[in-house]
Design a protein around this motif. Structure first.
Motif, PDB file in Angstrom:
ATOM      1  N   LYS A 695      40.510  32.715  43.452  1.00 30.28           N
ATOM      2  CA  LYS A 695      40.743  34.081  42.985  1.00 30.28           C
ATOM      3  C   LYS A 695      39.753  34.468  41.898  1.00 30.28           C
ATOM      4  O   LYS A 695      39.207  35.587  41.897  1.00 30.28           O
ATOM      5  N   LEU A 696      39.504  33.565  40.967  1.00 32.92           N
ATOM      6  CA  LEU A 696      38.571  33.853  39.870  1.00 32.92           C
ATOM      7  C   LEU A 696      37.175  34.115  40.406  1.00 32.92           C
ATOM      8  O   LEU A 696      36.482  35.044  39.970  1.00 32.92           O
ATOM      9  N   PHE A 697      36.738  33.296  41.358  1.00 32.25           N
ATOM     10  CA  PHE A 697      35.409  33.480  41.930  1.00 32.25           C
ATOM     11  C   PHE A 697      35.314  34.818  42.652  1.00 32.25           C
ATOM     12  O   PHE A 697      34.337  35.561  42.475  1.00 32.25           O
ATOM     13  N   CYS A 698      36.299  35.146  43.471  1.00 31.46           N
ATOM     14  CA  CYS A 698      36.241  36.394  44.224  1.00 31.46           C
ATOM     15  C   CYS A 698      36.287  37.611  43.313  1.00 31.46           C
ATOM     16  O   CYS A 698      35.614  38.618  43.580  1.00 31.46           O
ATOM     17  N   ARG A 699      37.060  37.523  42.251  1.00 27.36           N
ATOM     18  CA  ARG A 699      37.058  38.636  41.299  1.00 27.36           C
ATOM     19  C   ARG A 699      35.691  38.798  40.658  1.00 27.36           C
ATOM     20  O   ARG A 699      35.200  39.914  40.458  1.00 27.36           O
ATOM     21  N   GLY A 700      35.046  37.659  40.360  1.00 26.80           N
ATOM     22  CA  GLY A 700      33.716  37.712  39.779  1.00 26.80           C
ATOM     23  C   GLY A 700      32.698  38.356  40.699  1.00 26.80           C
ATOM     24  O   GLY A 700      31.890  39.196  40.285  1.00 26.80           O
ATOM     25  N   VAL A 701      32.757  38.007  41.991  1.00 18.43           N
ATOM     26  CA  VAL A 701      31.826  38.595  42.953  1.00 18.43           C
ATOM     27  C   VAL A 701      32.072  40.094  43.079  1.00 18.43           C
ATOM     28  O   VAL A 701      31.129  40.903  43.080  1.00 18.43           O
ATOM     29  N   THR A 714      33.901  49.699  43.630  1.00 18.50           N
ATOM     30  CA  THR A 714      34.799  49.404  42.511  1.00 18.50           C
ATOM     31  C   THR A 714      35.577  48.132  42.821  1.00 18.50           C
ATOM     32  O   THR A 714      35.844  47.830  43.988  1.00 18.50           O
ATOM     33  N   ALA A 715      35.915  47.411  41.768  1.00 14.58           N
ATOM     34  CA  ALA A 715      36.732  46.201  41.910  1.00 14.58           C
ATOM     35  C   ALA A 715      38.136  46.427  41.376  1.00 14.58           C
ATOM     36  O   ALA A 715      38.905  45.480  41.230  1.00 14.58           O
ATOM     37  N   GLN A 716      38.472  47.682  41.079  1.00 13.94           N
ATOM     38  CA  GLN A 716      39.783  48.001  40.509  1.00 13.94           C
ATOM     39  C   GLN A 716      40.615  48.777  41.525  1.00 13.94           C
ATOM     40  O   GLN A 716      40.120  49.699  42.176  1.00 13.94           O
ATOM     41  N   MET A 717      41.909  48.404  41.619  1.00 17.13           N
ATOM     42  CA  MET A 717      42.795  49.004  42.609  1.00 17.13           C
ATOM     43  C   MET A 717      43.164  50.435  42.273  1.00 17.13           C
ATOM     44  O   MET A 717      43.528  51.210  43.151  1.00 17.13           O
ATOM     45  N   SER A 718      43.094  50.817  41.017  1.00 16.46           N
ATOM     46  CA  SER A 718      43.532  52.140  40.579  1.00 16.46           C
ATOM     47  C   SER A 718      42.939  53.237  41.458  1.00 16.46           C
ATOM     48  O   SER A 718      41.735  53.268  41.711  1.00 16.46           O
ATOM     49  N   LYS A 719      43.786  54.156  41.928  1.00 17.70           N
ATOM     50  CA  LYS A 719      43.319  55.261  42.767  1.00 17.70           C
ATOM     51  C   LYS A 719      42.271  56.103  42.044  1.00 17.70           C
ATOM     52  O   LYS A 719      41.322  56.594  42.654  1.00 17.70           O
TER      53      LYS A 719
END
Length: 808
Positions: A695-701, A714-719
């Motif tokens: 999870k940490l690696f994928c968030r970093g990518v 974007t890497a953030q779920m917020s609409k």
């Protein structure tokens, strides 16, 4: 001595408009009122219905919501029940001469035995009025015994509850609760002053419906509310209103007329409020609501959404925004009154769910915070039930051998696809009144032929009726033969036409066509109308595609999306297979976060996949780990999820960029068209790392890509952050998360398939839903290059760090 003797002796009914008749007791609950009386001294008369009269106290300074205030309440003579709603002018020279204003009216609920309270000098009760709500105490002052004939001084004290601390009601409310008149207008006998709304009255809107699921939702993306036990209703406010619309659009304003004045306190020109009508005044349950309808009240309304306000359509706004507007609209409403806001369960909902279930409640509704309001059933709202309750159509009755009992049991059916299916009988839950009412309703519906196919051995002696009546049934389970176990009748449902009743879970019927060794029932039931795919077609597709699908899906814990009635019916996700699933769909025990082990489904062959289809499964979602080592992922997934309006070409471009970035880090991947809007990039892994590392690696990518191309990604779920961007969903790479399985059909119009493709053909593909079942079967894995197993080495991690350094 009559309880009303003192009242009658003090009045000349030829000279006063006060009622002389005793009046009739309330049909359900106990009524209450307060009259503001401008006589020699201004005071407020509290009236509580009990034992055929109104117990009465004169409150000299009026009630107070301040718990520190002790208001003097002088016990006066009992009044007739007919006095409950009295308002008018008592002429000079008469006892109590002056103006009487009906200041509040509603119901009251004793919290301790009334007879004992009167004897001991302490009444503890709850008021359910238009203005006075919450818990109260009447306490007899020292020096007088409850039985004394002389004047009794009591104290009225507010209990510390949600209703305490409100504005001073004496100053706040200066007009009649019934007619809107002031004292002077009542004295002059002016016409009632009705609240007027000038806004256009909203019409009926098909309500948003929840999808049944077996698990609570993520509290970060959803909040949870109580699942209520009443009638879904839309309240339209505006010129000519209020109007009560049922779920199907019927106008039931007359049935709930006693509730409508409560909406006068809402400050708006027009509004359309979504909510649930329930039994009021402390009564609980659907049967109590049915009794309240027959008695004309009491009712309550729990509001949970606001669809329009003052002419503005709010349905395209986020749930959080609609809720904020609803809270503002409902602010004038007294707490613990007839109108209430649906309480929100913030944070982990498990404790709330357990509490609701222990209290024999219905369950919870999960709602996506950022979702718009959409009519019909979808997955933005989810319902998680404590127990099984559903509507079934009455198709007949079995005669009773007991004297005076009109029937022994009712024969029931449920609509499955376009047909009614017999599901057994219910013979308990009826009281005498319910049986007589049902018998009277069924008598004119009698018919000679059965409206449903049913075994003669189970229905011998049944008198058949035309299927028009809908019954609410509580039951333990549906057997493998599709019969209700331990069924209990609750009441009739008049808000839902019989032809709209759908069973929530598929009923396994007798053996049908055998596909992959599995007996598949109702093979001709249409799942997808265009292209036309029946349940049998779907099972045969999965049988043919199984060898290719099992390459990725075998031995992985699954989440199943079930649509037992096809695209037009209910849909729900299921993690834990229940009773009735074929043995070919295997289970494995997996320990959850709370330390409890739960069964998860997995498949190893075509029979397992088709067995899930037999139970209504359309979509298969897989874990990123195999069942033998669930703590060690063997695949990573990046889900490229575009915002509405973005073209597929932009998604393909982003996929290529992400592929190249991963290659720079030393990892290879292959693309999967999701069958929806996006693309999954899949990295095959050796099982050398845990979920936290993955999870940490994928968030970093994902973060690296978003920082490199912030206007596109974007890497953030917020609409709010996803507007005109592609969300790189890295959250699928954590324990328990799932991704769509390759070759799974998607429950979307057109029956698209989640399709693996080759990188060199991606540029020529026009959409993520470009392939159907026929094309998927012909292609399989042909042309798709899946890389060898890899892992996140020290070198890969260092390469990611260097990439961040280059951007910064």
């Amino acid at each position: 001595m009559s309880q009303l003797e003192t009242y009658l002796e003090k009045r000349d009914f030829d000279a006063t408009p006060e009622p002389s008749a005793a009046g009739a007791p309330s049909r359900l609950g106990l009524r209450y009122s307060i009259q503001n009386h401008r006589a020699t001294r201004l005071h407020w008369d509290l009236r509580l219905e009990w034992d055929g009269v109104l117990l009465s106290w004169a409150i000299t300074r009026g009630p107070s919501f301040d718990t520190a205030e002790k208001r003097l309440a002088v016990r006066t003579e009992d009044h007739p029940l007919s006095y409950l709603g009295f308002e008018g002018q008592i002429p000079p020279g008469n006892y109590g001469a002056g103006t009487v204003m009906l200041w509040d009216i509603g119901w009251w609920q004793p919290l301790d035995p009334v007879a004992r309270g009167l004897k001991k000098g302490h009444l503890h009760f709850r008021l359910h009025g238009r203005r006075m709500t919450g818990d109260w105490n009447l306490i007899l002052m020292k020096g007088r015994k409850p039985g004394d004939a002389k004047r009794q001084n009591w104290l009225l004290i507010k209990s510390d509850d949600e209703a305490a601390g409100q504005r001073d009601p004496v100053r706040r409310y200066t007009r009649s609760v019934a007619t809107g008149r002031t004292f002077d207008q009542i004295k002059k006998d002016d016409a009632p002053v009705r609240p007027q709304r000038d806004g256009r009255l909203p019409g009926h809107v098909a309500p948003q419906l929840a999808t049944l699921t077996d698990d609570l939702a993520d509290p970060d993306s959803h909040w949870h509310e109580l699942k209520l036990d009443g009638y879904r209703a839309l309240i339209a406010l505006g010129k000519g209103g209020p109007v009560v619309f049922t779920r199907s659009g019927l106008d039931w304003s007359d049935r709930f007329a006693a509730l409508l004045p409560s909406f006068d306190d809402l400050d708006c020109d027009s509004a359309l409020i979504d909510g649930e009508i329930v039994a009021g005044a402390g009564l609980q349950g659907f049967s109590a609501l049915q009794d309240a309808i027959k008695a004309g009240g009491p009712f309550g309304f729990v509001a949970f959404d606001l669809l329009s306000l003052n002419g503005d359509d709010l349905r395209d706004r986020k749930l959080t925004e609609r809720r904020k507007a609803l809270e503002k609209l409902m602010k004038p409403v007294p707490p613990m009154g007839a109108l209430q806001l649906s309480p929100i369960v913030e944070g982990d909902p498990q404790d709330a769910f357990d509490t609701v279930c222990r209290a024999q409640g219905e369950g919870l509704i999960a709602k996506r915070r950022d979702a718009r309001y959409r009519s019909g059933r979808g997955t933005d709202w989810l319902k998680i039930k404590c127990r099984r309750r559903a509507e079934f159509v009455i198709v007949g009755w079995q005669a009773s051998s007991a004297a005076g009992r009109p029937f022994a049991s009712l024969a029931l059916a449920a609509r499955e696809g376009g047909d009614l299916r017999y599901v057994g009988k219910v013979g308990t839950g009826f009281d005498e009144g319910a049986m007589d009412d049902l018998a009277a309703r069924m008598r004119p519906l009698t018919r000679k032929t059965a409206p449903v196919e049913a075994p003669k051995s189970e229905t011998r002696g049944v008198t058949w009726v035309t299927p028009q009546l809908v019954a609410e049934i509580d039951y333990a389970e549906l057997t493998a033969q599709g019969r209700l176990r331990h069924a209990v009748f609750l009441d009739l449902r008049e808000d839902k036409p019989a032809d709209q009743v759908r069973i929530e879970r598929e009923v396994p019927m007798s053996d049908g066509e055998r596909i992959a060794g599995i007996a598949v029932s109702s093979t001709d039931r249409v799942i997808f109308p265009r292209p036309r795919l029946t349940k049998g077609d779907l099972a045969r597709y999965y049988d043919r595609i199984a060898p290719a699908m099992l390459d990725e899906a075998a031995d992985r814990p699954l989440s199943l999306l079930r649509l037992p009635e096809g695209m037009e019916g209910e849909r729900f996700f299921q993690k834990h297979p229940g009773k009735g699933f074929p043995d070919a769909l295997k289970t494995v025990e997996i320990t959850e976060k709370d330390g409890e082990a739960e069964p998860y489904a997995y498949v190893t062959d075509a029979a397992g996949i088709v067995g899930a289809v037999q139970m209504g499964t359309v979509e298969f979602h897989i874990w990123g780990a195999r069942r033998d080592r669930v703590e060690r992922p063997d695949r990573l997934v990046f889900d490229l999820d575009p915002d509405e309006g973005l073209k597929f070409a932009e998604v393909k471009s982003a996929a290529t960029d992400l592929r190249d970035r991963l290659a720079d880090l030393g990892l290879a991947c292959w693309p999967l068209l999701t069958g929806g809007k996006g693309i999954h990039l899949v990295i095959p892994l050796r099982r050398t790392i845990g979920w936290d590392t993955a999870k940490l690696f994928c968030r970093g990518v994902a973060t690296l890509m978003a920082q490199h191309q912030p206007k596109r990604l974007t890497a953030q779920m917020s609409k709010a952050r996803r507007t005109d961007r592609i969300f790189i969903d890295w959250l699928r790479n954590e324990r328990g998360s799932t991704a769509i399985a390759p070759f799974s059909v998607r429950a979307r119009p057109g029956a698209p398939v989640a399709m693996p493709v080759a990188w060199d053909e991606l540029s020529g593909i026009r959409s993520a839903s470009a392939f159907g079942t026929d094309a998927a079967h012909e292609r399989g894995w042909q042309g798709v290059v899946r890389p060898e197993l890899q892992t996140i080495t020290q070198g890969v991690s260092e390469a990611l760090e260097r990439a961040f350094d280059e951007i910064s």
